[in-house]
Design an enzyme around this catalytic site. Structure first.
Site, PDB file in Angstrom:
ATOM      1  N   ARG A   1       0.854  -1.205   0.000  1.00  5.05           N
ATOM      2  CA  ARG A   1       0.000   0.000   0.000  1.00  5.05           C
ATOM      3  C   ARG A   1       0.889   1.254   0.000  1.00  5.05           C
ATOM      4  O   ARG A   1       1.159   1.821   1.074  1.00  5.05           O
ATOM      5  CB  ARG A   1      -0.881  -0.002   1.253  1.00  5.05           C
ATOM      6  CG  ARG A   1      -1.755  -1.250   1.395  1.00  5.05           C
ATOM      7  CD  ARG A   1      -2.213  -1.436   2.811  1.00  5.05           C
ATOM      8  NE  ARG A   1      -1.085  -1.598   3.732  1.00  5.05           N
ATOM      9  CZ  ARG A   1      -1.170  -1.562   5.049  1.00  5.05           C
ATOM     10  NH1 ARG A   1      -2.342  -1.360   5.633  1.00  5.05           N
ATOM     11  NH2 ARG A   1      -0.104  -1.715   5.811  1.00  5.05           N
TER      12      ARG A   1
ATOM     13  N   LYS B   1      12.215 -16.746   7.407  1.00  6.55           N
ATOM     14  CA  LYS B   1      12.463 -18.132   7.840  1.00  6.55           C
ATOM     15  C   LYS B   1      11.436 -19.110   7.311  1.00  6.55           C
ATOM     16  O   LYS B   1      11.761 -20.263   7.014  1.00  6.55           O
ATOM     17  CB  LYS B   1      12.550 -18.220   9.359  1.00  6.55           C
ATOM     18  CG  LYS B   1      11.399 -17.600  10.118  1.00  6.55           C
ATOM     19  CD  LYS B   1      11.705 -16.185  10.473  1.00  6.55           C
ATOM     20  CE  LYS B   1      10.495 -15.431  10.922  1.00  6.55           C
ATOM     21  NZ  LYS B   1      10.799 -14.419  11.917  1.00  6.55           N
TER      22      LYS B   1
ATOM     23  N   GLY C   1       6.160  -4.982  17.773  1.00  6.96           N
ATOM     24  CA  GLY C   1       6.801  -5.373  16.507  1.00  6.96           C
ATOM     25  C   GLY C   1       7.484  -6.725  16.558  1.00  6.96           C
ATOM     26  O   GLY C   1       8.277  -7.056  15.685  1.00  6.96           O
TER      27      GLY C   1
ATOM     28  N   GLU D   1       4.706 -12.101  14.308  1.00  5.75           N
ATOM     29  CA  GLU D   1       4.548 -12.216  12.855  1.00  5.75           C
ATOM     30  C   GLU D   1       3.225 -11.568  12.430  1.00  5.75           C
ATOM     31  O   GLU D   1       2.342 -11.339  13.267  1.00  5.75           O
ATOM     32  CB  GLU D   1       4.544 -13.692  12.449  1.00  5.75           C
ATOM     33  CG  GLU D   1       5.853 -14.406  12.705  1.00  5.75           C
ATOM     34  CD  GLU D   1       7.013 -13.775  11.941  1.00  5.75           C
ATOM     35  OE1 GLU D   1       6.977 -13.721  10.712  1.00  5.75           O
ATOM     36  OE2 GLU D   1       7.974 -13.336  12.602  1.00  5.75           O
TER      37      GLU D   1
ATOM     38  N   LYS E   1      12.656 -21.959  12.233  1.00  2.00           N
ATOM     39  CA  LYS E   1      14.017 -21.621  12.663  1.00  2.00           C
ATOM     40  C   LYS E   1      14.781 -22.886  13.043  1.00  2.00           C
ATOM     41  O   LYS E   1      15.977 -23.018  12.736  1.00  2.00           O
ATOM     42  CB  LYS E   1      13.949 -20.639  13.834  1.00  2.00           C
ATOM     43  CG  LYS E   1      13.436 -19.273  13.404  1.00  2.00           C
ATOM     44  CD  LYS E   1      13.058 -18.417  14.590  1.00  2.00           C
ATOM     45  CE  LYS E   1      12.652 -17.013  14.176  1.00  2.00           C
ATOM     46  NZ  LYS E   1      12.047 -16.233  15.260  1.00  2.00           N
TER      47      LYS E   1
END
Ligand code: NDP
Ligand code: HSE
Length: 434
Positions: free
Chosen positions: A50, A106, A188, A191, A206
Site C-alpha cells: 500500500r 524463515k 513489533g 509475525e 528456525k
C-alpha cells in the site's frame, strides 16, 4: 578503500517493522556503508503493498510492483515481505537473473531453502539470511562459517521472541495470555499472523534452518516436531514454580547416535520446564538465547535481541554489507552444505523426560497405583512429591529419560486411573541431568 566504483543497487521488498529500519539505517550513514563495502549503496526502489501508507519512504522510490522492481537494474534484492508467496517467486526471479538476495524470511527458507540455494548456485550469486533466526544475534554465520570445521552435537535455545515475551510476562506479572500477545504485536515482535508464533510454526522454521546448517542435512519445517504455547496454562506455570523451574518454548536440534552407531537428526519445538538456575531461565522479554554444543569447541552460548525492527535490521544490514563486498571483489559467500543427508528421527522415538502434575484421591494405595502404571510402561521415576489437601492430594511425578511415545502412553494410562481426578499439567523437562 577506493569507493569510486559503480554503486551497489539495492531493491527493498517490504517496508514494515524490519524494512523501515533497514531503510532508515541505510540512509543514515551512506558514507560508512560505502567505506565498508568498497562501493556506495543505492536504494533503487521500495516495494510495498500500500504505497499510500508510507510517508517515511521518499515518494520516488515507492512502488506496488515488486516484480518490476526486481526485474530492473538491481544488484541485490532484500526481501522483507514474509510468507511464501509472492516472496518465493520474487526471489527465484531475482536469483535467476543474477541478483544476490538477502532475506529474513524463515518460513520461506524452511520450506524452499534448497530451491533458493540451487537458483543462487546456478546464477553464481549469494543468498544470505542471518536475520531469519534469532534476530540480531550472529548465529547462522558462526554455524555456517566459524564452526564449519567442527562437529556439532546439539543446538538448543529460545528462538521466538513473541512467545518468550508472553511466557515471561505471564510468569512474572500474572498477565493474561491475550493481552501479552497483543502487546507483543504492538512492539513489533509478532509475525503478521501471530499464530505462527504462538503455535510454534515460527520456531519450527528456525529449528529447521538451524538443524540444516548444524548437521549438513536438508531439514524442512515439516520434519520438526512442533507444539506451541497456546496450551500452556497458569497451572503449568504454577507447577513449574513449585519445583523451582520455569517454562520456556525451546527449539532443540540434536545429532542422535543409535546403538549401532547410525546417526540421525532430531528437531523439535515444544514448551519445557527448565530449572530456574539454568541460563535460559533468565532469558526474558523478546530476547533469544541459543546453546551450541560442538565436539572441539565445547559449549557456546549466543544471546541477544531476537525480534523487533532495529535489531533485525542490524542482521539484514550485516548480510547486505557481506553481499556487497562479495560483488565488489568478485567472490561468493557459503553455499548449501547438505552432504550428510542424515534421516530425521520421529518424535515418538526421541528420548525426553516428563513432569506430570496430578490431582488424586488422598487415600492409601494411590501412590502405588500411579507408580506401577509408570513401571508397566517401563518408565522410570526420578522425583515424586505428594501433598495432601483434605480428600484430594497433589501428586507430582518427574520421570527419567524414556522414548517420548512411552511417556505419552503412560500419561494416557495414568489419566484413566479412577483415583486420578485431574491431570493438572504435563510438560517435558529439559536442562538438567537425566
Ligand atoms: P511487516 O508485516 O511489518 O511488513 C511486511 C511488509 O511487506 C510491509 O511493508 C508490506 O506492505 C509489504 N508487503 C506485503 N505484501 C507485499 C507484496 N505482495 N508486495 C510488496 N510488498 C508487500 O513484517 P516484518 O517487517 O515484521 O517482517 C518481515 C520479514 O522479516 C518476515 O519474513 C519476518 O518473518 C522477518 N522477521 C521479522 C522480525 C520482526 O521482529 N518483526 C524478526 C526477524 C525476522 P504494506 O506496509 O504496504 O502493508
Ligand atoms: N515473530 C518472530 C519472533 C520475529 O517473535 O521471534 C523474529 O523472528
Amino acid at each position: 578503500m577506493n569507493v569510486n566504483r559503480e554503486p551497489i543497487r539495492v531493491a527493498l521488498l517490504g517496508c514494515g517493522t524490519v524494512g523501515t529500519e533497514v531503510l532508515r539505517l541505510l540512509q543514515d550513514q551512506p558514507e560508512e556503508f560505502a567505506a565498508r563495502t568498497g562501493a556506495p549503496m543505492q536504494v533503487t526502489g521500495v516495494a510495498v503493498r500500500r504505497p499510500d501508507k508510507h510517508p517515511e519512504v521518499p515518494p520516488g522510490l515507492l512502488t506496488a510492483d515488486a516484480s518490476a522492481l526486481v526485474d530492473g537494474d538491481v544488484d541485490v534484492v532484500v526481501e522483507l515481505i514474509g510468507g511464501i508467496e509472492p516472496a518465493r517467486s520474487l526471489l527465484l526471479r531475482a536469483l535467476r537473473s543474477g541478483k544476490s538476495v538477502v532475506t529474513a524470511n524463515k518460513a520461506l527458507l524452511a520450506e524452499h531453502g534448497s530451491e533458493l540455494y540451487a537458483a543462487a548456485d546456478e546464477a553464481g550469486v549469494d543468498i544470505y539470511f542471518e536475520a531469519a533466526v534469532a534476530g540480531a544475534i550472529p548465529l547462522l554465520r558462526p554455524l555456517r562459517e566459524s564452526l564449519a570445521g567442527d562437529r556439532i552435537h546439539r543446538v538448543m535455545g529460545i528462538v521466538n521472541g513473541t512467545t518468550n515475551y508472553i511466557l515471561s510476562e505471564m510468569d512474572a506479572t500474572g498477565a493474561g495470555y491475550a493481552e501479552t500477545l497483543d502487546e507483543a504485536g504492538r512492539l513489533g515482535y509478532a509475525e503478521a499472523d501471530p499464530t505462527a508464533d504462538v503455535d510454534g510454526f515460527d520456531a519450527a522454521s528456525k529449528a529447521a534452518i538451524l538443524a540444516s546448517l548444524a548437521f549438513h542435512t536438508r531439514v524442512t519445517a515439516s520434519d520438526v516436531h512442533r507444539e506451541g504455547i497456546s496450551g500452556v496454562t497458569p497451572g503449568d506455570l504454577a507447577a513449574a514454580r513449585q519445583l523451582d523451574r520455569t517454562v520456556k518454548l525451546l527449539s532443540i536440534c540434536e545429532r542422535v547416535v543409535d546403538e549401532d552407531g547410525g546417526e540421525s537428526v532430531s528437531a523439535r519445538v515444544h514448551p519445557a520446564m527448565i530449572p530456574s538456575t539454568h541460563p535460559l531461565a533468565r532469558v526474558g522479554d523478546a530476547y533469544n538465547a541459543v546453546f551450541v554444543e560442538a565436539e572441539a569447541a565445547g559449549e557456546l552460548m549466543f544471546y541477544g535481541r531476537g525480534a523487533g525492527g532495529a535489531p533485525t535490521a542490524s542482521a539484514v544490514l550485516g548480510d547486505l554489507v557481506a553481499v556487497a563486498r562479495n560483488r565488489v571483489v568478485g567472490g561468493r559467500g557459503p553455499r548449501e552444505s547438505a552432504h550428510a543427508k542424515l534421516p530425521v528421527q520421529p518424535m515418538g522415538k526421541t528420548p525426553t523426560r516428563y513432569h506430570v502434575s496430578l490431582d488424586v484421591a488422598d487415600k492409601p494405595g494411590v501412590l502405588s497405583q500411579v507408580a506401577s502404571t509408570f513401571t508397566d510402561h517401563e518408565v522410570s521415576i526420578s522425583v515424586v512429591r505428594q501433598q495432601g489437601r483434605g480428600a484430594d492430594a497433589s501428586l507430582v511425578v518427574v520421570t527419567h529419560t524414556a522414548a517420548d511415545e512411552a511417556l505419552r502412553s503412560t500419561v494416557e494410562s495414568v489419566a484413566r486411573l479412577p483415583v486420578v481426578r485431574d491431570v493438572v499439567s504435563v510438560m517435558r523437562v529439559e536442562g538438567e541431568p537425566s
